[in-house]
Design an enzyme around this catalytic site. Sequence first.
Site, PDB file in Angstrom:
ATOM      1  N   ALA A   1       9.248   0.590  -0.820  1.00 30.72           N
ATOM      2  CA  ALA A   1      10.155   1.408  -0.924  1.00 30.72           C
ATOM      3  C   ALA A   1      10.137   1.494   0.784  1.00 30.72           C
ATOM      4  O   ALA A   1      10.005   1.936   1.793  1.00 30.72           O
ATOM      5  CB  ALA A   1       9.088   2.472  -1.554  1.00 30.72           C
TER       6      ALA A   1
ATOM      7  N   GLY B   1       6.116  -1.561  -2.483  1.00 30.70           N
ATOM      8  CA  GLY B   1       6.843  -1.192  -3.532  1.00 30.70           C
ATOM      9  C   GLY B   1       7.442  -2.291  -3.871  1.00 30.70           C
ATOM     10  O   GLY B   1       7.939  -2.729  -5.139  1.00 30.70           O
TER      11      GLY B   1
ATOM     12  N   GLU C   1       4.725  -4.896  -5.662  1.00 33.42           N
ATOM     13  CA  GLU C   1       5.180  -3.701  -7.140  1.00 33.42           C
ATOM     14  C   GLU C   1       5.732  -4.408  -7.968  1.00 33.42           C
ATOM     15  O   GLU C   1       5.303  -4.038  -9.384  1.00 33.42           O
ATOM     16  CB  GLU C   1       4.622  -2.362  -6.785  1.00 33.42           C
ATOM     17  CG  GLU C   1       4.030  -1.965  -5.685  1.00 33.42           C
ATOM     18  CD  GLU C   1       3.187  -0.611  -5.534  1.00 33.42           C
ATOM     19  OE1 GLU C   1       4.072   0.221  -4.460  1.00 33.42           O
ATOM     20  OE2 GLU C   1       2.854   0.873  -6.266  1.00 33.42           O
TER      21      GLU C   1
ATOM     22  N   GLU D   1       0.611   0.509   2.637  1.00 35.80           N
ATOM     23  CA  GLU D   1       0.659   1.114   2.769  1.00 35.80           C
ATOM     24  C   GLU D   1       0.015   1.931   3.787  1.00 35.80           C
ATOM     25  O   GLU D   1       0.143   3.271   4.046  1.00 35.80           O
ATOM     26  CB  GLU D   1       1.055   1.872   1.219  1.00 35.80           C
ATOM     27  CG  GLU D   1       2.248   1.357   0.688  1.00 35.80           C
ATOM     28  CD  GLU D   1       1.750   0.665  -0.638  1.00 35.80           C
ATOM     29  OE1 GLU D   1       0.855  -0.108  -0.225  1.00 35.80           O
ATOM     30  OE2 GLU D   1       2.832   0.139  -1.051  1.00 35.80           O
TER      31      GLU D   1
HETATM   32  N1  DAK Z   1      12.614   1.046   4.005  1.00 35.46           N
HETATM   33  C1  DAK Z   1      13.191   1.416   5.058  1.00 35.46           C
HETATM   34  N2  DAK Z   1      13.493   0.682   5.853  1.00 35.46           N
HETATM   35  C2  DAK Z   1      13.110  -0.489   6.248  1.00 35.46           C
HETATM   36  C3  DAK Z   1      11.492  -1.166   5.291  1.00 35.46           C
HETATM   37  C4  DAK Z   1      11.120  -0.100   4.106  1.00 35.46           C
HETATM   38  N3  DAK Z   1      10.233  -0.563   3.993  1.00 35.46           N
HETATM   39  N4  DAK Z   1      11.640  -2.702   5.715  1.00 35.46           N
HETATM   40  C5  DAK Z   1      12.400  -3.158   6.932  1.00 35.46           C
HETATM   41  N5  DAK Z   1      13.496  -1.929   6.780  1.00 35.46           N
HETATM   42  C6  DAK Z   1      14.996  -2.035   7.742  1.00 35.46           C
HETATM   43  C7  DAK Z   1      13.551  -1.380   8.919  1.00 35.46           C
HETATM   44  O1  DAK Z   1      14.188  -0.892   9.688  1.00 35.46           O
HETATM   45  C8  DAK Z   1      15.251  -2.616   9.613  1.00 35.46           C
HETATM   46  O2  DAK Z   1      15.939  -1.597   9.980  1.00 35.46           O
HETATM   47  P1  DAK Z   1      17.104  -1.574  11.060  1.00 35.46           P
HETATM   48  O3  DAK Z   1      15.956  -0.764  12.662  1.00 35.46           O
HETATM   49  O4  DAK Z   1      17.611  -3.070  11.518  1.00 35.46           O
HETATM   50  O5  DAK Z   1      18.205  -0.641  10.962  1.00 35.46           O
HETATM   51  C9  DAK Z   1      15.243  -3.305   8.976  1.00 35.46           C
HETATM   52  O6  DAK Z   1      14.734  -3.063   7.827  1.00 35.46           O
HETATM   53  C10 DAK Z   1      14.698  -5.182   9.243  1.00 35.46           C
HETATM   54  O7  DAK Z   1      13.661  -4.696   9.667  1.00 35.46           O
HETATM   55  P2  DAK Z   1      12.901  -5.367  11.202  1.00 35.46           P
HETATM   56  O8  DAK Z   1      14.063  -5.220  12.160  1.00 35.46           O
HETATM   57  O9  DAK Z   1      11.649  -4.982  11.086  1.00 35.46           O
HETATM   58  O10 DAK Z   1      12.502  -6.567  10.413  1.00 35.46           O
HETATM   59  P3  DAK Z   1      11.795  -7.352  11.033  1.00 35.46           P
HETATM   60  O11 DAK Z   1      11.888  -9.216  10.810  1.00 35.46           O
HETATM   61  O12 DAK Z   1      11.209  -7.330  12.273  1.00 35.46           O
HETATM   62  O13 DAK Z   1       9.897  -7.136  10.033  1.00 35.46           O
HETATM   63  C11 DAK Z   1       8.929  -6.353   8.075  1.00 35.46           C
HETATM   64  C12 DAK Z   1      10.295  -7.374   8.529  1.00 35.46           C
HETATM   65  C13 DAK Z   1       9.358  -6.809   6.757  1.00 35.46           C
HETATM   66  C14 DAK Z   1       7.540  -7.243   8.699  1.00 35.46           C
HETATM   67  C15 DAK Z   1       8.754  -4.923   8.603  1.00 35.46           C
HETATM   68  O14 DAK Z   1      10.402  -4.688   8.810  1.00 35.46           O
HETATM   69  C16 DAK Z   1       7.789  -4.347   8.305  1.00 35.46           C
HETATM   70  O15 DAK Z   1       6.807  -4.559   8.516  1.00 35.46           O
HETATM   71  N6  DAK Z   1       9.010  -3.545   6.810  1.00 35.46           N
HETATM   72  C17 DAK Z   1       7.989  -2.493   6.648  1.00 35.46           C
HETATM   73  C18 DAK Z   1       6.894  -2.660   5.512  1.00 35.46           C
HETATM   74  C19 DAK Z   1       6.573  -1.623   5.140  1.00 35.46           C
HETATM   75  O16 DAK Z   1       5.516  -1.260   5.308  1.00 35.46           O
HETATM   76  N7  DAK Z   1       6.551  -1.932   3.377  1.00 35.46           N
HETATM   77  C20 DAK Z   1       6.306  -0.927   2.601  1.00 35.46           C
HETATM   78  C21 DAK Z   1       6.946   0.464   2.246  1.00 35.46           C
HETATM   79  S1  DAK Z   1       5.863   1.655   1.652  1.00 35.46           S
HETATM   80  C22 DAK Z   1       4.870   5.937  -3.116  1.00 35.46           C
HETATM   81  C23 DAK Z   1       5.334   5.238  -4.005  1.00 35.46           C
HETATM   82  C24 DAK Z   1       5.572   4.114  -3.244  1.00 35.46           C
HETATM   83  C25 DAK Z   1       4.672   3.866  -2.538  1.00 35.46           C
HETATM   84  C26 DAK Z   1       4.329   4.689  -1.978  1.00 35.46           C
HETATM   85  C27 DAK Z   1       4.219   5.789  -2.255  1.00 35.46           C
HETATM   86  N8  DAK Z   1       4.833   7.691  -3.753  1.00 35.46           N
HETATM   87  C28 DAK Z   1       5.647   7.956  -3.825  1.00 35.46           C
HETATM   88  C29 DAK Z   1       3.185   8.152  -4.115  1.00 35.46           C
HETATM   89  C30 DAK Z   1       5.426   2.184  -1.985  1.00 35.46           C
HETATM   90  C31 DAK Z   1       5.196   2.790  -0.661  1.00 35.46           C
HETATM   91  C32 DAK Z   1       6.000   1.525   0.112  1.00 35.46           C
HETATM   92  O17 DAK Z   1       6.395   0.508  -0.616  1.00 35.46           O
END
Ligand code: DAK
Length: 264
Positions: free
Chosen positions: A70, A115, A118, A138
């Site tokens: 997400a 997400g 998911e 998350e």
């Molecule tokens: N959201 C927004 N932007 C993201 C992103 C994300 N999930 N993942 C990556 N990006 C963006 C980065 O900010 C970066 O943007 P710029 O800085 O270039 O503008 C660009 O994509 C490239 O990412 P990185 O520079 O970080 O690339 P790396 O190769 O170094 O790393 C990575 C790749 C996938 C390991 C890293 O980007 C990362 O850790 N990303 C976040 C992964 C993560 O934590 N995903 C889970 C997100 S939380 C709910 C509904 C849904 C959910 C929860 C609750 N409710 C409403 C209750 C679900 C939650 C989630 O999915």
Amino acid sequence: MTYTHLQVEDCGAGAAVRLVTINRPKALNALNREVVRELTAVVDGLLALPGETRGLVLTGAGPKAFVAGADIAAMATMSVDEARAFASEGHALGEKLAALPLPVVAAVNGFALGGGCEIALACDFIYASENAKFGQPEVNLAVIPGFGGTQRLLRRVGLARALELCMTGAIIRADEALRIGLVNRVLPAGEVVAAAVTTVETIAQKGPLAVAAAKRVLHAGADMVLARANQAEIEAFASLFATQDQREGMAAFLEKRAAGFTGT
Ligand code: DAK
């Protein structure tokens, strides 16, 4: 309909496979509300009028990510009510994918985190490229999966593995995801979409009402006690004997010829 964050095309034999590519590569295809709404519109369109479409393949743009989660930037300032609405829209999408009487395959070509994992879990099966990575990280952000991840992961890989993934936030490689039953197949990078399309084409050769019944009974049965689930199977099996396709499929076998199914 035109989409801002999706590429939608029909491909494969008879253009029968709807290929949907989530297209926000600069944010690693992260899901914001607009993406969720556009995906829902695609599925609503198929639910209302599948037409010639015989299956859906979902993938992500670029070489790096299926969906990295997400959209954290969009979620960072959400209120409780906004988070509930966002999660509800994600859940509704997952339920519609399960209700679609067509095969839905996730072609995971990189990160499928949060997400992203998911959405893949809401598909009927998951094909992964060798470089794919899966996880529910998350807890790193002090939240939990909000699009059905806890429950679908539990049903797919069992309680202990789902607990470990959701509580540690660990990110696993495609071969480990295959080992624990999270994904169905691992393919060389660049072949995953083609393999998913081929599988939908293969399923398109089968009796469509039977394919839909198998999907319906399996999804529903996963949430029923065994005796009730078995009864649902009996009813679905019996109802197919009212179809032209059942007559055709069995006659074709006995006459040693290819069947021509009509979906009736
Ligand atoms: N959201 C927004 N932007 C993201 C992103 C994300 N999930 N993942 C990556 N990006 C963006 C980065 O900010 C970066 O943007 P710029 O800085 O270039 O503008 C660009 O994509 C490239 O990412 P990185 O520079 O970080 O690339 P790396 O190769 O170094 O790393 C990575 C790749 C996938 C390991 C890293 O980007 C990362 O850790 N990303 C976040 C992964 C993560 O934590 N995903 C889970 C997100 S939380 C709910 C509904 C849904 C959910 C929860 C609750 N409710 C409403 C209750 C679900 C939650 C989630 O999915």
